[in-house]
Design an enzyme around this catalytic site. Sequence first.
Site, PDB file in Angstrom:
ATOM      1  N   HIS A 158       0.841  -1.201   0.000  1.00  0.00           N
ATOM      2  CA  HIS A 158       0.000   0.000   0.000  1.00  0.00           C
ATOM      3  C   HIS A 158       0.880   1.256   0.000  1.00  0.00           C
ATOM      4  CE1 HIS A 158      -3.585  -2.380   0.917  1.00  0.00           C
ATOM      5  NE2 HIS A 158      -4.309  -1.278   0.850  1.00  0.00           N
ATOM      6  N   HIS A 209       0.522  -2.838   9.509  1.00  0.00           N
ATOM      7  CA  HIS A 209       1.959  -2.777   9.262  1.00  0.00           C
ATOM      8  C   HIS A 209       2.654  -2.069  10.409  1.00  0.00           C
ATOM      9  CE1 HIS A 209       2.156  -4.367   5.183  1.00  0.00           C
ATOM     10  NE2 HIS A 209       1.070  -3.664   4.895  1.00  0.00           N
TER      11      HIS A 209
END
Length: 492
Positions: A158, A209
């Site tokens: 991302h 993350h």
Amino acid sequence: MTRIPVQVSKTKAALADNVEGYETVNFKDAGNRSRDHYKSSMAKSRFRARQLLLPLIRWETPRLAWIQQHTRSKFLDDYFALTANLGTHTFFVIMLPMPFWLGYAHLGRGLVYVLAAGVLISGMMKDFFCLPRPLSPPLHRITMSGSAALEYGFPSTHTTNAVSAALMILYIARDNVDFMSPFSLLLLRILMWVYMGSIVLGRIYCGMHGFLDVIAGAVLGALIFYLRWTFADAIDQFITRPGPLAPCVIAPIVMILVRIHPEPVDPCPCFEDGVAFAGVVLGVDMALWHGWGTPFMTAAAYPGNIPYSYAESGIVKSVARVAFGIVAIFVWRAVMKKTLHAVLPPLFRLIEKIGLSMPREFFLKASEYHKVPSSIPDSTLVGAREIPSLIHNITRTRSDSVGPQSPADMYETIAYREERQRRKSLEIQTDTAHTAETNDGMDELDEDELFLQIPKPRVQYDVEVITKLVVYAGIGWIAVEGCSWAFYHLGF
């Protein structure tokens, strides 16, 4: 139920008996060997690289949990879960054809290259290192996607996509500053920085993350943009030169990139997304090579540019362009996917008989199944029948999940518990045997429950790789040369 380890090489027999019954796959046996799971499945150098970075991932977890605990609110939950959709592969694949159809091929090709490189390289890194996402619990996973947590964590794709795409858009805007008002340029810059910040900070906030993942993703995205910016002219000149050299070089490079993708230790969709974007690049480049200089593309403008003027076309023809292109892509995908799934298995069985097959670890060989089911989902682009589900996923309330969501999560949870028990055994001076036995019993019970909660991976078939490559190469070609021809003859 037959218990089989997670390695597909040992599950293929069971899967072949029930090609749609992937619920027979059970991770429990492999889970009992969490400490050796990655060591036994990876080359020594690859395992050492993983072990070098793994302590950093684990060090981040309590700090990420503290940040999440002290910053969470309903507004931020909804905002970061929603904006995460703007960094997905599906979003980019749907949006990428638009610049080509509306006269901005320079932007379209730039985005195709940086996003394809980002998905390919970050996916290779994920499957090479096999590093887990931050541990849950203590972190909560806030997402609108049911499959986001199935990938490994390092680096953040991302973040890679967001940084490279935003930098590319800002670069194109700078080159076209004469055509933009100062206010429009300022607004665009603000939007791009907000976009990047929302994606990067959102990955941390949502528990998807850690710091290392997003820093590596941002550096990778910036590097990819720099390489595209530096070599853009040389690449375009090579592709548009007369003769067959360009396709004879580009096609083998794409096939090599697909082939050298590392085998993940656990099921991971990174390879499929990489194949899809490699196919898009192949299709776009072949369209540029073949269509360059034809009346359907403006040779005087940027290579691959499809003639377009809003002043001449108006809103009706502009909408018609987009609608026609979208329909063409969906029809191509539906027809070719079904056709190739029917035609390729016999061919693959023949190739297998003469010893030329090169199957991947988590894909069934054609000799081990009778036919490919008609309702196989696509991790990169939805089909027409899946559009209602896509809309539901975008508009539904974000989910707040706690606990392992993938085999990689489960192994990391077990490793964490083993380490916790090891530390307790060193610290506790009295009643050691009794305490260890009690903790082991509770942990084993928890593991049984958690393994049952992990979604079982669907069966994957060897023909899906070539099918995806052909389908997405066709999508790239249709978006550029195919639509340019159609727009020319239809008067769009």
